[in-house]
Design an enzyme around this catalytic site. Structure first.
Site, PDB file in Angstrom:
ATOM      1  N   SER A 140     -85.193 -34.929  -8.155  1.00 12.18           N
ATOM      2  CA  SER A 140     -84.120 -35.585  -8.193  1.00 12.18           C
ATOM      3  C   SER A 140     -82.998 -34.507  -7.947  1.00 12.18           C
ATOM      4  O   SER A 140     -83.291 -33.382  -8.348  1.00 12.18           O
ATOM      5  CB  SER A 140     -83.671 -36.314  -9.505  1.00 12.18           C
ATOM      6  OG  SER A 140     -82.309 -36.258  -9.556  1.00 12.18           O
ATOM      7  N   TYR A 155     -83.370 -35.818 -18.478  1.00 11.93           N
ATOM      8  CA  TYR A 155     -83.805 -36.305 -17.006  1.00 11.93           C
ATOM      9  C   TYR A 155     -83.641 -34.982 -16.064  1.00 11.93           C
ATOM     10  O   TYR A 155     -84.631 -34.642 -15.385  1.00 11.93           O
ATOM     11  CB  TYR A 155     -82.854 -37.394 -16.782  1.00 11.93           C
ATOM     12  CG  TYR A 155     -83.206 -37.984 -15.402  1.00 11.93           C
ATOM     13  CD1 TYR A 155     -84.136 -38.541 -14.819  1.00 11.93           C
ATOM     14  CD2 TYR A 155     -82.153 -37.660 -14.083  1.00 11.93           C
ATOM     15  CE1 TYR A 155     -84.415 -39.419 -13.882  1.00 11.93           C
ATOM     16  CE2 TYR A 155     -82.654 -38.245 -12.993  1.00 11.93           C
ATOM     17  CZ  TYR A 155     -83.690 -39.054 -12.718  1.00 11.93           C
ATOM     18  OH  TYR A 155     -83.989 -39.560 -11.699  1.00 11.93           O
TER      19      TYR A 155
HETATM   20  N1  LIG Z   1     -82.196 -44.371  -7.803  1.00  8.62           N
HETATM   21  C1  LIG Z   1     -81.571 -43.046  -7.842  1.00  8.62           C
HETATM   22  O1  LIG Z   1     -80.395 -42.750  -7.800  1.00  8.62           O
HETATM   23  C2  LIG Z   1     -82.584 -41.889  -8.002  1.00  8.62           C
HETATM   24  C3  LIG Z   1     -82.323 -40.565  -7.584  1.00  8.62           C
HETATM   25  C4  LIG Z   1     -83.020 -39.414  -7.477  1.00  8.62           C
HETATM   26  C5  LIG Z   1     -84.245 -39.801  -8.207  1.00  8.62           C
HETATM   27  N2  LIG Z   1     -84.867 -40.818  -8.436  1.00  8.62           N
HETATM   28  C6  LIG Z   1     -86.157 -41.031  -8.763  1.00  8.62           C
HETATM   29  O2  LIG Z   1     -86.879 -41.955  -7.950  1.00  8.62           O
HETATM   30  C7  LIG Z   1     -87.724 -42.555  -8.732  1.00  8.62           C
HETATM   31  C8  LIG Z   1     -87.628 -44.330  -8.641  1.00  8.62           C
HETATM   32  O3  LIG Z   1     -86.494 -44.729  -8.929  1.00  8.62           O
HETATM   33  P1  LIG Z   1     -85.756 -46.114  -8.448  1.00  8.62           P
HETATM   34  O4  LIG Z   1     -84.262 -45.754  -8.459  1.00  8.62           O
HETATM   35  O5  LIG Z   1     -86.581 -46.672  -7.523  1.00  8.62           O
HETATM   36  O6  LIG Z   1     -86.100 -46.783  -9.980  1.00  8.62           O
HETATM   37  P2  LIG Z   1     -86.494 -48.367 -10.375  1.00  8.62           P
HETATM   38  O7  LIG Z   1     -86.066 -48.564 -11.746  1.00  8.62           O
HETATM   39  O8  LIG Z   1     -86.072 -49.239  -9.377  1.00  8.62           O
HETATM   40  O9  LIG Z   1     -88.079 -48.145 -10.269  1.00  8.62           O
HETATM   41  C9  LIG Z   1     -88.772 -47.438 -11.218  1.00  8.62           C
HETATM   42  C10 LIG Z   1     -89.850 -47.985 -11.522  1.00  8.62           C
HETATM   43  O10 LIG Z   1     -90.787 -47.180 -12.522  1.00  8.62           O
HETATM   44  C11 LIG Z   1     -91.673 -47.886 -13.445  1.00  8.62           C
HETATM   45  N3  LIG Z   1     -92.076 -47.516 -14.551  1.00  8.62           N
HETATM   46  C12 LIG Z   1     -91.231 -47.128 -15.512  1.00  8.62           C
HETATM   47  N4  LIG Z   1     -92.034 -46.745 -16.543  1.00  8.62           N
HETATM   48  C13 LIG Z   1     -93.421 -46.515 -16.185  1.00  8.62           C
HETATM   49  C14 LIG Z   1     -94.492 -46.165 -16.386  1.00  8.62           C
HETATM   50  N5  LIG Z   1     -94.587 -45.468 -17.642  1.00  8.62           N
HETATM   51  N6  LIG Z   1     -95.649 -46.301 -15.952  1.00  8.62           N
HETATM   52  C15 LIG Z   1     -95.595 -46.838 -14.495  1.00  8.62           C
HETATM   53  N7  LIG Z   1     -94.363 -47.178 -13.951  1.00  8.62           N
HETATM   54  C16 LIG Z   1     -93.459 -47.005 -14.832  1.00  8.62           C
HETATM   55  C17 LIG Z   1     -90.431 -49.350 -13.709  1.00  8.62           C
HETATM   56  O11 LIG Z   1     -90.974 -50.441 -14.164  1.00  8.62           O
HETATM   57  C18 LIG Z   1     -90.065 -49.514 -12.307  1.00  8.62           C
HETATM   58  O12 LIG Z   1     -90.345 -50.442 -11.636  1.00  8.62           O
HETATM   59  C19 LIG Z   1     -87.753 -42.288  -9.947  1.00  8.62           C
HETATM   60  O13 LIG Z   1     -88.793 -41.385 -10.528  1.00  8.62           O
HETATM   61  C20 LIG Z   1     -86.318 -42.019 -10.222  1.00  8.62           C
HETATM   62  O14 LIG Z   1     -86.105 -41.086 -11.254  1.00  8.62           O
HETATM   63  C21 LIG Z   1     -83.881 -42.182  -8.323  1.00  8.62           C
END
Ligand SMILES: NC(=O)c1ccc[n+]([C@@H]2O[C@H](COP(=O)([O-])OP(=O)(O)OC[C@H]3O[C@@H](n4cnc5c(N)ncnc54)[C@H](O)[C@@H]3O)[C@@H](O)[C@H]2O)c1
Length: 249
Positions: A140, A155
């Site tokens: 991130s 985080y």
């Molecule tokens: N959305 C943003 O703004 C953003 C920005 C930077 C980084 N990210 C990173 O991108 C990745 C995806 O994020 P997203 O925005 O698509 O989130 P999201 O919440 O839509 O998807 C995350 C998924 O991870 C699953 N999950 C949670 N705990 C778990 C576990 N213990 N084992 C397996 N699966 C698990 C959840 O059920 C969910 O389906 C994450 O690592 C997040 O930190 C997101």
């Protein structure tokens, strides 16, 4: 087709509007057989079905080592040995340091960092068997800037840890033709923030982004495709910013 000889494991791919789901779709379009893993079994299987017959969804809690090892074996038996791993599962919380409990710390750090560690360990025998592999870690912008948009210090720490892990694995595994890279997205339009960013705050965030919008999941999926495919055949240990120019270093 960039991935026609590949089997890809994508963790946290069950979220309908998530980065993992968009990456799974793009990889499938590029010819990969895709295993979508998620702690939410029904959603993982739903995405697997939506992708089509060559693909599967599996329940897997990435923080649980025996579950990870068992599911990776199942993927290898059912789809073939994985050559691509996207460490995408993650959770976040908008908390300040004095609000973060030990259980908050454990869940946020464990899903991103311990999960990426365990899944990277578990995929190695299969990549070795194939003589190649590509691991992509979804970190991130928060890792570089110390948060500032949504996630708390736990985080930022977890996501910065993923960058260290990426670099160490890249160095260690390059002689075995396994590349390891990371992506540092800025704010992406998914459900991870649970609708907790007000319209006013969102407008302020967008004002700070030179490209004038937040990311869509496909923006990050395309960066994953680059790292996963031979387009990045000579790239390892790299971190790609996908943030619309909001952080340029
Ligand atoms: N959305 C943003 O703004 C953003 C920005 C930077 C980084 N990210 C990173 O991108 C990745 C995806 O994020 P997203 O925005 O698509 O989130 P999201 O919440 O839509 O998807 C995350 C998924 O991870 C699953 N999950 C949670 N705990 C778990 C576990 N213990 N084992 C397996 N699966 C698990 C959840 O059920 C969910 O389906 C994450 O690592 C997040 O930190 C997101």
């Amino acid at each position: 087709m960039l991935l026609k000889d590949d089997v890809a494991i994508i963790t946290g791919g069950g979220s309908a509007r998530g980065i993992g789901r968009a990456t799974a779709q793009l990889f499938a379009e590029q010819g990969a057989r895709v295993a979508v893993l998620d702690i939410d079994e029904a959603r993982a299987q739903q995405v697997g079905r939506e992708l089509g017959d060559a693909h599967r969804g599996y329940r897997c809690d990435v923080t649980n080592q025996s579950e990870v090892v068992t599911v990776f074996r199942q993927v290898a038996e059912e789809l073939g040995p994985p050559t691509i791993l996207v460490n995408n599962a993650g959770v976040t919380q908008p908390k300040r340091i004095d609000q973060v409990t030990l259980s908050d710390y454990d869940i946020v750090v464990d899903v991103s960092l311990r999960g990426a560690f365990l899944c990277s360990q578990a995929v190695l025998p299969y990549m070795r068997q194939c003589g190649r592999g590509s691991i992509v870690c979804i970190s991130s912008l928060s890792a570089k800037r110390g948060g500032g948009i949504f996630g708390g210090p736990h985080y930022s720490a977890a996501k910065a840890g993923m960058l260290g892990l990426t670099r160490a694995l890249a160095r260690d595994l390059a002689p075995e033709n396994i590349r390891v890279n990371a992506i540092a997205p800025g704010l992406v339009d998914t459900d991870i923030t649970g609708g907790q960013i007000s319209a006013e705050r969102m407008a302020a965030i967008i004002r700070d982004i030179p490209l004038g919008r937040i990311a869509q999941p496909l923006d990050v999926a395309r960066a994953c495709l680059f790292f996963a495919s031979e387009l990045a055949g000579y790239v390892t240990g790299e971190v790609m910013d996908v943030n619309g120019g909001s952080h340029i270093d």
